[in-house]
Design a protein around this motif. Structure first.
Motif, PDB file in Angstrom:
ATOM      1  N   TYR A 187       0.817  -1.220   0.000  1.00 57.01           N
ATOM      2  CA  TYR A 187       0.000   0.000   0.000  1.00 57.01           C
ATOM      3  C   TYR A 187       0.852   1.272   0.000  1.00 57.01           C
ATOM      4  CZ  TYR A 187       0.758   0.915   4.997  1.00 57.01           C
ATOM      5  OH  TYR A 187       1.304   1.217   6.211  1.00 57.01           O
ATOM      6  N   GLN A 188       2.146   1.126   0.283  1.00 55.39           N
ATOM      7  CA  GLN A 188       3.054   2.264   0.198  1.00 55.39           C
ATOM      8  C   GLN A 188       3.541   2.495  -1.232  1.00 55.39           C
ATOM      9  OE1 GLN A 188       3.850   4.393   2.538  1.00 55.39           O
ATOM     10  NE2 GLN A 188       3.450   3.399   4.495  1.00 55.39           N
ATOM     11  N   GLY A 189       3.168   1.605  -2.140  1.00 50.04           N
ATOM     12  CA  GLY A 189       3.502   1.801  -3.549  1.00 50.04           C
ATOM     13  C   GLY A 189       4.941   1.471  -3.913  1.00 50.04           C
TER      14      GLY A 189
ATOM     15  N   LEU B 162      -0.406   4.647  -1.800  1.00 50.98           N
ATOM     16  CA  LEU B 162      -1.662   4.409  -2.506  1.00 50.98           C
ATOM     17  C   LEU B 162      -2.885   4.704  -1.650  1.00 50.98           C
ATOM     18  CD1 LEU B 162      -0.577   1.070  -4.183  1.00 50.98           C
ATOM     19  CD2 LEU B 162      -0.913   3.255  -5.357  1.00 50.98           C
ATOM     20  N   SER B 163      -2.748   4.624  -0.328  1.00 49.75           N
ATOM     21  CA  SER B 163      -3.878   4.862   0.560  1.00 49.75           C
ATOM     22  C   SER B 163      -4.399   6.284   0.397  1.00 49.75           C
ATOM     23  CB  SER B 163      -3.465   4.632   2.022  1.00 49.75           C
ATOM     24  OG  SER B 163      -4.495   5.040   2.896  1.00 49.75           O
ATOM     25  N   LYS B 164      -5.729   6.413   0.337  1.00 51.99           N
ATOM     26  CA  LYS B 164      -6.341   7.729   0.153  1.00 51.99           C
ATOM     27  C   LYS B 164      -6.777   8.361   1.472  1.00 51.99           C
ATOM     28  CE  LYS B 164      -8.037   6.655  -4.496  1.00 51.99           C
ATOM     29  NZ  LYS B 164      -9.220   6.565  -5.383  1.00 51.99           N
ATOM     30  N   THR B 165      -6.631   7.633   2.578  1.00 54.26           N
ATOM     31  CA  THR B 165      -7.142   8.143   3.847  1.00 54.26           C
ATOM     32  C   THR B 165      -6.086   8.223   4.939  1.00 54.26           C
ATOM     33  OG1 THR B 165      -7.818   5.900   4.462  1.00 54.26           O
ATOM     34  CG2 THR B 165      -9.470   7.284   3.391  1.00 54.26           C
ATOM     35  N   GLU B 166      -5.067   7.377   4.889  1.00 51.44           N
ATOM     36  CA  GLU B 166      -4.064   7.369   5.952  1.00 51.44           C
ATOM     37  C   GLU B 166      -3.143   8.570   5.842  1.00 51.44           C
ATOM     38  OE1 GLU B 166      -1.832   3.643   7.706  1.00 51.44           O
ATOM     39  OE2 GLU B 166      -0.652   4.478   6.081  1.00 51.44           O
ATOM     40  N   GLY B 167      -2.651   9.035   6.983  1.00 51.24           N
ATOM     41  CA  GLY B 167      -1.694  10.135   6.987  1.00 51.24           C
ATOM     42  C   GLY B 167      -0.395   9.750   6.288  1.00 51.24           C
ATOM     43  N   ALA B 168       0.448  10.740   6.089  1.00 51.72           N
ATOM     44  CA  ALA B 168       1.732  10.495   5.411  1.00 51.72           C
ATOM     45  C   ALA B 168       2.797  11.345   6.081  1.00 51.72           C
ATOM     46  CB  ALA B 168       1.624  10.811   3.930  1.00 51.72           C
ATOM     47  N   GLY B 169       3.182  10.921   7.292  1.00 50.61           N
ATOM     48  CA  GLY B 169       4.124  11.707   8.069  1.00 50.61           C
ATOM     49  C   GLY B 169       5.474  11.892   7.404  1.00 50.61           C
ATOM     50  N   LYS B 170       5.851  10.944   6.526  1.00 49.34           N
ATOM     51  CA  LYS B 170       7.133  11.078   5.848  1.00 49.34           C
ATOM     52  C   LYS B 170       7.202  12.356   5.025  1.00 49.34           C
ATOM     53  CE  LYS B 170       6.685   7.218   3.458  1.00 49.34           C
ATOM     54  NZ  LYS B 170       5.246   6.898   3.727  1.00 49.34           N
ATOM     55  N   LEU B 171       6.046  12.810   4.531  1.00 50.00           N
ATOM     56  CA  LEU B 171       6.041  14.035   3.725  1.00 50.00           C
ATOM     57  C   LEU B 171       6.522  15.229   4.546  1.00 50.00           C
ATOM     58  CD1 LEU B 171       2.694  13.672   1.735  1.00 50.00           C
ATOM     59  CD2 LEU B 171       5.023  13.337   0.891  1.00 50.00           C
ATOM     60  N   LEU B 172       6.155  15.266   5.810  1.00 52.29           N
ATOM     61  CA  LEU B 172       6.603  16.373   6.661  1.00 52.29           C
ATOM     62  C   LEU B 172       8.108  16.349   6.841  1.00 52.29           C
ATOM     63  CD1 LEU B 172       3.831  16.383   9.415  1.00 52.29           C
ATOM     64  CD2 LEU B 172       4.002  17.806   7.357  1.00 52.29           C
ATOM     65  N   ASN B 173       8.677  15.154   6.980  1.00 54.63           N
ATOM     66  CA  ASN B 173      10.138  15.054   7.088  1.00 54.63           C
ATOM     67  C   ASN B 173      10.809  15.530   5.806  1.00 54.63           C
ATOM     68  OD1 ASN B 173       9.794  13.936   9.636  1.00 54.63           O
ATOM     69  ND2 ASN B 173       9.884  11.829   8.894  1.00 54.63           N
ATOM     70  N   TYR B 174      10.269  15.096   4.662  1.00 51.37           N
ATOM     71  CA  TYR B 174      10.814  15.544   3.379  1.00 51.37           C
ATOM     72  C   TYR B 174      10.754  17.072   3.273  1.00 51.37           C
ATOM     73  CZ  TYR B 174      10.016  10.694   1.664  1.00 51.37           C
ATOM     74  OH  TYR B 174      10.004   9.343   1.468  1.00 51.37           O
ATOM     75  N   MET B 175       9.571  17.614   3.594  1.00 56.21           N
ATOM     76  CA  MET B 175       9.368  19.055   3.479  1.00 56.21           C
ATOM     77  C   MET B 175      10.345  19.828   4.354  1.00 56.21           C
ATOM     78  SD  MET B 175       5.203  18.940   3.627  1.00 56.21           S
ATOM     79  CE  MET B 175       4.990  20.715   3.840  1.00 56.21           C
TER      80      MET B 175
ATOM     81  N   GLY C 253       3.967  20.570  -4.276  1.00 54.85           N
ATOM     82  CA  GLY C 253       4.246  19.169  -4.546  1.00 54.85           C
ATOM     83  C   GLY C 253       4.219  18.878  -6.030  1.00 54.85           C
ATOM     84  N   VAL C 254       4.827  17.772  -6.408  1.00 56.23           N
ATOM     85  CA  VAL C 254       4.760  17.276  -7.783  1.00 56.23           C
ATOM     86  C   VAL C 254       3.930  15.998  -7.728  1.00 56.23           C
ATOM     87  CG1 VAL C 254       6.058  16.418  -9.768  1.00 56.23           C
ATOM     88  CG2 VAL C 254       6.989  18.268  -8.358  1.00 56.23           C
ATOM     89  N   TYR C 255       2.822  15.974  -8.457  1.00 56.65           N
ATOM     90  CA  TYR C 255       1.842  14.915  -8.299  1.00 56.65           C
ATOM     91  C   TYR C 255       1.763  14.022  -9.533  1.00 56.65           C
ATOM     92  CZ  TYR C 255       0.484  17.954  -4.467  1.00 56.65           C
ATOM     93  OH  TYR C 255       0.513  18.736  -3.328  1.00 56.65           O
ATOM     94  N   ALA C 256       1.900  12.721  -9.291  1.00 54.21           N
ATOM     95  CA  ALA C 256       1.762  11.727 -10.352  1.00 54.21           C
ATOM     96  C   ALA C 256       0.407  11.048 -10.211  1.00 54.21           C
ATOM     97  CB  ALA C 256       2.875  10.684 -10.255  1.00 54.21           C
ATOM     98  N   ALA C 257      -0.138  10.600 -11.330  1.00 47.99           N
ATOM     99  CA  ALA C 257      -1.417   9.891 -11.310  1.00 47.99           C
ATOM    100  C   ALA C 257      -1.296   8.669 -10.398  1.00 47.99           C
ATOM    101  CB  ALA C 257      -1.815   9.467 -12.719  1.00 47.99           C
ATOM    102  N   THR C 258      -2.231   8.532  -9.478  1.00 46.48           N
ATOM    103  CA  THR C 258      -2.150   7.483  -8.463  1.00 46.48           C
ATOM    104  C   THR C 258      -2.124   6.091  -9.091  1.00 46.48           C
ATOM    105  OG1 THR C 258      -3.342   8.900  -6.908  1.00 46.48           O
ATOM    106  CG2 THR C 258      -3.242   6.548  -6.389  1.00 46.48           C
ATOM    107  N   GLY C 259      -1.138   5.316  -8.677  1.00 47.21           N
ATOM    108  CA  GLY C 259      -1.011   3.951  -9.160  1.00 47.21           C
ATOM    109  C   GLY C 259      -0.412   3.818 -10.541  1.00 47.21           C
ATOM    110  N   ASP C 260       0.117   4.900 -11.089  1.00 49.82           N
ATOM    111  CA  ASP C 260       0.652   4.903 -12.455  1.00 49.82           C
ATOM    112  C   ASP C 260       2.177   5.013 -12.404  1.00 49.82           C
ATOM    113  OD1 ASP C 260       1.432   5.488 -15.085  1.00 49.82           O
ATOM    114  OD2 ASP C 260      -0.421   6.571 -15.510  1.00 49.82           O
ATOM    115  N   SER C 261       2.854   3.893 -12.587  1.00 50.17           N
ATOM    116  CA  SER C 261       4.320   3.884 -12.515  1.00 50.17           C
ATOM    117  C   SER C 261       4.947   4.747 -13.595  1.00 50.17           C
ATOM    118  CB  SER C 261       4.848   2.447 -12.639  1.00 50.17           C
ATOM    119  OG  SER C 261       4.344   1.624 -11.627  1.00 50.17           O
TER     120      SER C 261
END
Length: 216
Positions: free
Chosen positions: A50-52, A122-135, A157-165
């Motif tokens: 689920y982390q892709g 890939l999760s649409k509801t869970e938090g993403a604390g790693k993003l804060l560290n990156y930022m 942010g730079v956003y890629a289509a979800t689930g699209d490698s």
């Protein structure tokens, strides 16, 4: 609802800070046997479907087809051997480093090696604390296009289509090609972390709640 105040996830912006020198970064590359001339994409977090992570490795294969100077550092656990095997099958054995579990206090130094950070969650509801560290580290960040990613990264942010490698690879490659854009996005994300997600800002919210409750 009026009794609820939202206190966001936060990050220690003094600890997670872009304070590491080029010499520090070079030493870390040498420690992990990463050629000094390679640009580094860094991921820090759990290694799970689920982390892709599979999407990330397939995207890395596409990026490596276009550039020879790219290396992926995957920091975290579990399932290391499984994903190492996936990387090997994709012909990435010498282009991906799996560090294993990283202590929290060592995370800033490890992230400092990155030129670009990635969060293909890939999760649409869970938090993403790693993003804060990156930022907070001032790292330009590519993430899948989810509401959670937008909430943290905002317009920077730079956003890629979800689930699209393939689209993930496109976004990573575009950042690697444009140093000025990387620096601008990293600086903007660092400022956003300091303004909205620092320990101090969350502490102020909590103290304001206490002050309101006791009538001060």
């Amino acid at each position: 609802q009026e009794k609820v105040t939202h206190v966001p996830d936060c990050v220690n912006t003094d600890t997670f800070a872009p304070i590491f020198s080029d010499e520090n970064r070079l030493q870390l590359k040498q420690a992990w046997n990463i050629p000094p001339d390679r640009q580094v994409i860094v991921y820090l977090g759990l290694l799970a479907e689920y982390q892709g992570i599979n999407h990330l490795l397939h995207a890395m294969r596409r990026v490596c087809d276009q550039r020879e100077d790219v290396h992926l550092v995957v920091a975290g656990y579990p399932n290391i051997e499984y994903y190492r095997q996936v990387a090997t099958e994709l012909g990435l054995a010498d282009r991906v480093t799996f560090t294993g579990r990283v202590r929290y206090e060592d995370a800033p130094r490890l992230l400092s090696i990155g030129d670009v950070a990635v969060s293909p969650k890939l999760s649409k509801t869970e938090g993403a604390g790693k993003l804060l560290n990156y930022m907070s580290m001032g790292l330009p960040t590519v993430a899948f296009d989810t509401q959670v990613s937008h909430e943290y990264l905002g317009p920077h942010g730079v956003y890629a289509a979800t689930g699209d490698s393939e689209d993930l690879a496109r976004c990573l490659y575009a950042l690697l090609e444009n140093r000025e854009r990387r620096l601008a996005l990293g600086s903007a994300l660092r400022a956003r972390a300091q303004e909205l997600y620092s320990w101090e800002s969350s502490a102020r919210i909590i103290l304001d709640i206490y002050a309101a409750m006791i009538g001060r």
